[in-house]
Design an enzyme around this catalytic site. Sequence first.
Site, PDB file in Angstrom:
ATOM      1  NE  ARG A   1     -21.032  49.580 -13.704  1.00  0.00           N
ATOM      2  CZ  ARG A   1     -21.998  48.815 -13.603  1.00  0.00           C
ATOM      3  NH1 ARG A   1     -23.050  48.563 -12.923  1.00  0.00           N
ATOM      4  NH2 ARG A   1     -21.984  47.852 -14.491  1.00  0.00           N
TER       5      ARG A   1
ATOM      6  CG  MET B   1     -17.427  46.378  -4.080  1.00  0.00           C
ATOM      7  SD  MET B   1     -17.970  47.117  -5.358  1.00  0.00           S
ATOM      8  CE  MET B   1     -18.034  46.210  -6.500  1.00  0.00           C
TER       9      MET B   1
ATOM     10  CD  GLU C   1     -29.587  45.004 -11.146  1.00  0.00           C
ATOM     11  OE1 GLU C   1     -29.346  46.074 -10.673  1.00  0.00           O
ATOM     12  OE2 GLU C   1     -28.649  44.014 -11.239  1.00  0.00           O
TER      13      GLU C   1
ATOM     14  CD  GLU D   1     -24.447  46.182   1.602  1.00  0.00           C
ATOM     15  OE1 GLU D   1     -25.150  45.546   2.500  1.00  0.00           O
ATOM     16  OE2 GLU D   1     -23.775  47.169   1.540  1.00  0.00           O
TER      17      GLU D   1
ATOM     18  CD  GLU E   1     -20.577  43.125 -19.126  1.00  0.00           C
ATOM     19  OE1 GLU E   1     -20.641  44.088 -19.870  1.00  0.00           O
ATOM     20  OE2 GLU E   1     -19.983  43.567 -17.938  1.00  0.00           O
TER      21      GLU E   1
END
Length: 422
Positions: free
Chosen positions: A272, A311, A340, A313, A61
């Site tokens: 993740r 984180m 993306e 990248e 989000e």
Amino acid sequence: MSRIIYSAIFYLLTPIILLRLLYRALKAPAYRKRWAERFGFPVYAESTADFIWLHAVSVGETLAAVPLVKTLQEKYPQHRLMVTCMTPTGSERIKAAFGDSVDHSYMPYDTPDAVARFLNRLKPKMLIIMETELWPNTIAACQSRDIPVILANGRLSARSAAAYQSISSLVQPMLSGISAVAAQHKDDGDRFIRLGLPPSALEVTGNIKFDLSLDRDVQDRAAVLSEQWHCGNNRPVFLAASTHRGEDEIILQSFGQIKQQIDNALLVLVPRHPERFNQVGELCTSAGFTLARRSAGDKVEAADVLLGDTMGELMVFFGACDVAFVGGSLVATGGHNMIEPAAWGVPVLTGPHLFNFTEASQLLLAADGMLVCNDAAELAEQCISLMGNKGRRQEVGNAARLVAEANRGALDKLMSVIDRFI
């Protein structure tokens, strides 16, 4: 009455919630910190400027909110933005994306006293909630203070709608307190209305995740990585992004099959959740692969797998690979943002569980810009086919990119909704 019962249950569960924070802190120490914020004591510098409060529950989000935040800052420079989330990873993403240009705190727990403390201190002029993070006491408190509540980029899967329907006596009053829902798709909007949202409060605006931009810095960083990973254009690169527990084993099994056909292939594996980085690294070595770690700056020339244990990248990673698998889809999580890699013109592979991105996945599948794989064998087969056939790879990648470009414009529609209430 339903909200009173809900509040009582929440209070009773608070000790369990705190114990769960402590348990999660065993693997992610950040969960042990900043508890005062979760009980309605936001951290921010004193100022006379009015706040717009934007809530983005976690990483996905927050990334979706980036273009919205930048547009709000440009259009309403006289306002301050308080961006809240619920998780340490979301917090890190907020800090990385916005720095000191926004205020940041954890969202208060949805108890009447915590929400009241937060609102009494902040006095926001508006609450914008990203996607589906709906809290009855927060919305009721905003309604009683005449604070408009807008659900931005709203989505509601059939599964979530069924769950909400089972507590309709709580959900219907909550939805009646929302000023506007800017839904991603007509199907999402219809579900909100069936649950009790007044039709006049609904706008179908599209998915603002299509409105991402690949700025020059991101493109330059991706070009540098691509050169390193491809080792002078002699090595195909397979990226597995945002993987969950239960998926990594499937990915590694598939990669073993890929290596039988394409011996020099490189797998870039990005879990993740950061608390799983070490565990996934052990899975890689246990499977017999030579491992390099992004966080350590390891060279990839002699490695089979590069663990993406950093984180912020992932967007750059998508621009440096040949084929991208988007996780949360081989397990019943509902998938993550396949827009993306599509924006980069990279062929997209997923598993069959895509209910979090129903519209985007349907568009990509219809255009042949995304391929669904049900197991390790299918994933290996599609990956081998794409990496071994440049023409096919470009065809699928271009189809994905065209879908991403054709569906931009949701942000402008969302801003027109926000303008009515600000």
